[in-house]
Design a protein around this motif. Structure first.
Motif, PDB file in Angstrom:
ATOM      1  N   HIS A  61       0.851  -1.197   0.000  1.00  9.96           N
ATOM      2  CA  HIS A  61       0.000   0.000   0.000  1.00  9.96           C
ATOM      3  C   HIS A  61       0.880   1.237   0.000  1.00  9.96           C
ATOM      4  CE1 HIS A  61      -3.488  -2.337   2.111  1.00  9.96           C
ATOM      5  NE2 HIS A  61      -3.184  -2.833   0.938  1.00  9.96           N
ATOM      6  N   THR A  62       0.321   2.344  -0.419  1.00 15.11           N
ATOM      7  CA  THR A  62       1.052   3.606  -0.429  1.00 15.11           C
ATOM      8  C   THR A  62       1.376   4.025   0.996  1.00 15.11           C
ATOM      9  OG1 THR A  62      -0.131   4.254  -2.420  1.00 15.11           O
ATOM     10  CG2 THR A  62       0.959   6.010  -1.175  1.00 15.11           C
ATOM     11  N   PRO A  63       2.657   4.258   1.295  1.00 16.37           N
ATOM     12  CA  PRO A  63       3.020   4.689   2.650  1.00 16.37           C
ATOM     13  C   PRO A  63       2.375   6.039   2.979  1.00 16.37           C
ATOM     14  CG  PRO A  63       4.952   3.957   1.442  1.00 16.37           C
ATOM     15  CD  PRO A  63       3.826   4.045   0.455  1.00 16.37           C
ATOM     16  N   VAL A  64       1.816   6.138   4.148  1.00 17.22           N
ATOM     17  CA  VAL A  64       1.197   7.376   4.602  1.00 17.22           C
ATOM     18  C   VAL A  64       1.958   7.883   5.821  1.00 17.22           C
ATOM     19  CG1 VAL A  64      -1.102   6.802   3.728  1.00 17.22           C
ATOM     20  CG2 VAL A  64      -0.458   6.102   6.029  1.00 17.22           C
ATOM     21  N   PRO A  65       1.928   9.200   6.074  1.00 13.97           N
ATOM     22  CA  PRO A  65       2.604   9.718   7.268  1.00 13.97           C
ATOM     23  C   PRO A  65       1.988   9.123   8.531  1.00 13.97           C
ATOM     24  CG  PRO A  65       1.925  11.494   5.803  1.00 13.97           C
ATOM     25  CD  PRO A  65       1.308  10.237   5.282  1.00 13.97           C
ATOM     26  N   TYR A  66       2.799   8.952   9.536  1.00  9.40           N
ATOM     27  CA  TYR A  66       2.371   8.450  10.851  1.00  9.40           C
ATOM     28  C   TYR A  66       1.700   7.087  10.754  1.00  9.40           C
ATOM     29  CZ  TYR A  66       3.355  13.293  11.809  1.00  9.40           C
ATOM     30  OH  TYR A  66       3.968  14.504  11.883  1.00  9.40           O
ATOM     31  N   ARG A  67       2.161   6.269   9.819  1.00  5.71           N
ATOM     32  CA  ARG A  67       1.560   4.954   9.627  1.00  5.71           C
ATOM     33  C   ARG A  67       1.825   4.000  10.787  1.00  5.71           C
ATOM     34  NH1 ARG A  67       5.087   6.262   5.890  1.00  5.71           N
ATOM     35  NH2 ARG A  67       7.006   5.101   5.559  1.00  5.71           N
ATOM     36  N   GLY A  68       2.766   4.326  11.650  1.00  6.64           N
ATOM     37  CA  GLY A  68       3.021   3.492  12.827  1.00  6.64           C
ATOM     38  C   GLY A  68       1.822   3.392  13.740  1.00  6.64           C
ATOM     39  N   GLY A  69       0.946   4.389  13.725  1.00  4.02           N
ATOM     40  CA  GLY A  69      -0.269   4.352  14.524  1.00  4.02           C
ATOM     41  C   GLY A  69      -1.176   3.206  14.123  1.00  4.02           C
ATOM     42  N   GLU A  70      -0.985   2.719  12.907  1.00  4.94           N
ATOM     43  CA  GLU A  70      -1.786   1.595  12.436  1.00  4.94           C
ATOM     44  C   GLU A  70      -1.503   0.331  13.238  1.00  4.94           C
ATOM     45  OE1 GLU A  70      -1.673   1.070   8.184  1.00  4.94           O
ATOM     46  OE2 GLU A  70      -1.659   3.232   7.865  1.00  4.94           O
ATOM     47  N   LEU A  71      -0.305   0.228  13.799  1.00 10.76           N
ATOM     48  CA  LEU A  71       0.015  -0.940  14.629  1.00 10.76           C
ATOM     49  C   LEU A  71      -0.981  -1.073  15.769  1.00 10.76           C
ATOM     50  CD1 LEU A  71       3.895  -0.699  14.907  1.00 10.76           C
ATOM     51  CD2 LEU A  71       2.604  -2.584  13.910  1.00 10.76           C
ATOM     52  N   LEU A  72      -1.378   0.044  16.325  1.00 10.82           N
ATOM     53  CA  LEU A  72      -2.292   0.033  17.464  1.00 10.82           C
ATOM     54  C   LEU A  72      -3.741  -0.117  17.023  1.00 10.82           C
ATOM     55  CD1 LEU A  72      -0.599   2.932  19.441  1.00 10.82           C
ATOM     56  CD2 LEU A  72      -0.238   0.475  19.703  1.00 10.82           C
ATOM     57  N   SER A  73      -4.120   0.556  15.950  1.00 15.68           N
ATOM     58  CA  SER A  73      -5.522   0.568  15.543  1.00 15.68           C
ATOM     59  C   SER A  73      -5.960  -0.710  14.831  1.00 15.68           C
ATOM     60  CB  SER A  73      -5.802   1.767  14.644  1.00 15.68           C
ATOM     61  OG  SER A  73      -5.079   1.668  13.432  1.00 15.68           O
ATOM     62  N   ARG A  74      -5.035  -1.460  14.280  1.00 19.07           N
ATOM     63  CA  ARG A  74      -5.398  -2.658  13.530  1.00 19.07           C
ATOM     64  C   ARG A  74      -5.632  -3.888  14.387  1.00 19.07           C
ATOM     65  NH1 ARG A  74      -1.526  -2.684   8.387  1.00 19.07           N
ATOM     66  NH2 ARG A  74      -2.558  -1.009   7.262  1.00 19.07           N
ATOM     67  N   ARG A  75      -5.163  -3.891  15.588  1.00 21.89           N
ATOM     68  CA  ARG A  75      -5.226  -5.098  16.424  1.00 21.89           C
ATOM     69  C   ARG A  75      -6.644  -5.657  16.519  1.00 21.89           C
ATOM     70  NH1 ARG A  75      -1.842  -7.410  20.175  1.00 21.89           N
ATOM     71  NH2 ARG A  75      -2.918  -8.726  21.686  1.00 21.89           N
ATOM     72  N   GLU A  76      -7.608  -4.819  16.853  1.00 24.17           N
ATOM     73  CA  GLU A  76      -8.990  -5.278  17.001  1.00 24.17           C
ATOM     74  C   GLU A  76      -9.559  -5.748  15.663  1.00 24.17           C
ATOM     75  OE1 GLU A  76     -13.334  -3.691  18.513  1.00 24.17           O
ATOM     76  OE2 GLU A  76     -11.549  -2.613  19.151  1.00 24.17           O
ATOM     77  N   LEU A  77      -9.247  -5.039  14.582  1.00 29.47           N
ATOM     78  CA  LEU A  77      -9.742  -5.440  13.265  1.00 29.47           C
ATOM     79  C   LEU A  77      -9.152  -6.788  12.851  1.00 29.47           C
ATOM     80  CD1 LEU A  77      -9.586  -2.039  11.360  1.00 29.47           C
ATOM     81  CD2 LEU A  77     -11.632  -3.247  12.144  1.00 29.47           C
ATOM     82  N   ILE A  78      -7.882  -6.997  13.154  1.00 30.22           N
ATOM     83  CA  ILE A  78      -7.251  -8.281  12.830  1.00 30.22           C
ATOM     84  C   ILE A  78      -7.901  -9.393  13.642  1.00 30.22           C
ATOM     85  CG2 ILE A  78      -5.116  -9.619  13.073  1.00 30.22           C
ATOM     86  CD1 ILE A  78      -3.618  -7.072  12.140  1.00 30.22           C
ATOM     87  N   GLU A  79      -8.139  -9.147  14.921  1.00 30.15           N
ATOM     88  CA  GLU A  79      -8.784 -10.142  15.764  1.00 30.15           C
ATOM     89  C   GLU A  79     -10.168 -10.503  15.216  1.00 30.15           C
ATOM     90  OE1 GLU A  79      -8.922 -10.998  20.507  1.00 30.15           O
ATOM     91  OE2 GLU A  79      -9.157  -8.920  19.866  1.00 30.15           O
ATOM     92  N   GLN A  80     -10.924  -9.502  14.795  1.00 32.03           N
ATOM     93  CA  GLN A  80     -12.245  -9.749  14.217  1.00 32.03           C
ATOM     94  C   GLN A  80     -12.128 -10.502  12.898  1.00 32.03           C
ATOM     95  OE1 GLN A  80     -13.913  -5.816  13.937  1.00 32.03           O
ATOM     96  NE2 GLN A  80     -14.239  -5.656  16.144  1.00 32.03           N
ATOM     97  N   GLY A  81     -11.126 -10.138  12.099  1.00 33.14           N
ATOM     98  CA  GLY A  81     -10.898 -10.810  10.820  1.00 33.14           C
ATOM     99  C   GLY A  81     -10.508 -12.266  10.999  1.00 33.14           C
ATOM    100  N   LEU A  82      -9.681 -12.535  12.006  1.00 35.49           N
ATOM    101  CA  LEU A  82      -9.302 -13.920  12.303  1.00 35.49           C
ATOM    102  C   LEU A  82     -10.532 -14.746  12.673  1.00 35.49           C
ATOM    103  CD1 LEU A  82      -6.085 -13.159  14.351  1.00 35.49           C
ATOM    104  CD2 LEU A  82      -6.156 -14.441  12.191  1.00 35.49           C
ATOM    105  N   TYR A  83     -11.398 -14.174  13.488  1.00 41.55           N
ATOM    106  CA  TYR A  83     -12.626 -14.876  13.866  1.00 41.55           C
ATOM    107  C   TYR A  83     -13.485 -15.152  12.620  1.00 41.55           C
ATOM    108  CZ  TYR A  83     -17.233 -15.936  15.562  1.00 41.55           C
ATOM    109  OH  TYR A  83     -18.445 -16.549  15.750  1.00 41.55           O
TER     110      TYR A  83
END
Length: 171
Positions: A61-83
């Motif tokens: 994906h195209t790198p966006v500024p402050y993309r490190g914040g995605e590490l924190l925000s994706r956790r719940e979405l990944i957990e839901q996706g795994l389920y």
């Protein structure tokens, strides 16, 4: 909500449990027979999407500024996706004394072989690269490795000095 009256535009496609679940199916298939815990999957998902940050192939994906914040925000979405993907046999879940581990499910390869667009071929390529580079690393080692490159991601992973030496902390 009644299916007739449901607005299809209200169903998120990007940055949704479905999108992240699909990436987890590809990632876990590349990692097989080794599985991974949720924290490792969150970190490896970031590596798949922004592989160039980690001296890998061009980012998916195209790198966006402050993309490190995605590490924190994706956790719940990944957990839901795994389920979601586990309900379709695409991901298997095991629990033991070590905790919860996710593995590629019995139907995963069938799905992967059926999706042949350029994006999915690139996704498979990034997952294979991530598996080759990081499959034997645990979550603590990955966090340290990613923190070393933290300046590229907006410094969400920062370092601090301790009496024992240099130590990485996640904020």
């Amino acid at each position: 909500m009644d299916k007739k009256n449901m607005n299809l535009n209200s169903i998120p496609l990007f940055n949704s449990p479905f999108e992240l679940g699909i990436r987890m199916v590809y990632l876990l298939s590349s990692l097989r027979p080794i599985g991974a815990d949720l924290q490792k999957l969150v970190l490896l998902d970031y590596a798949i999407v922004y592989s160039e940050d980690l001296d890998g192939p061009t980012s998916l994906h195209t790198p966006v500024p402050y993309r490190g914040g995605e590490l924190l925000s994706r956790r719940e979405l990944i957990e839901q996706g795994l389920y979601l993907m586990s309900t379709k046999g695409l991901i298997d879940v095991t629990m033991d004394g070590e905790g919860v581990t996710y593995h590629s499910g019995s139907a995963a390869m069938t799905m992967i072989k059926s999706l042949t667009s350029k994006y999915f071929l690139e996704l498979e390529n990034r997952c294979n690269w991530v598996a080759k580079k990081y499959s034997l690393s645990n979550s603590t080692e990955l966090t340290s490795s990613f923190a070393e490159k933290g300046h590229l991601w907006g410094a969400e992973l920062e370092s601090s000095m301790s009496q024992e030496g240099f130590q990485w902390q996640q904020y």
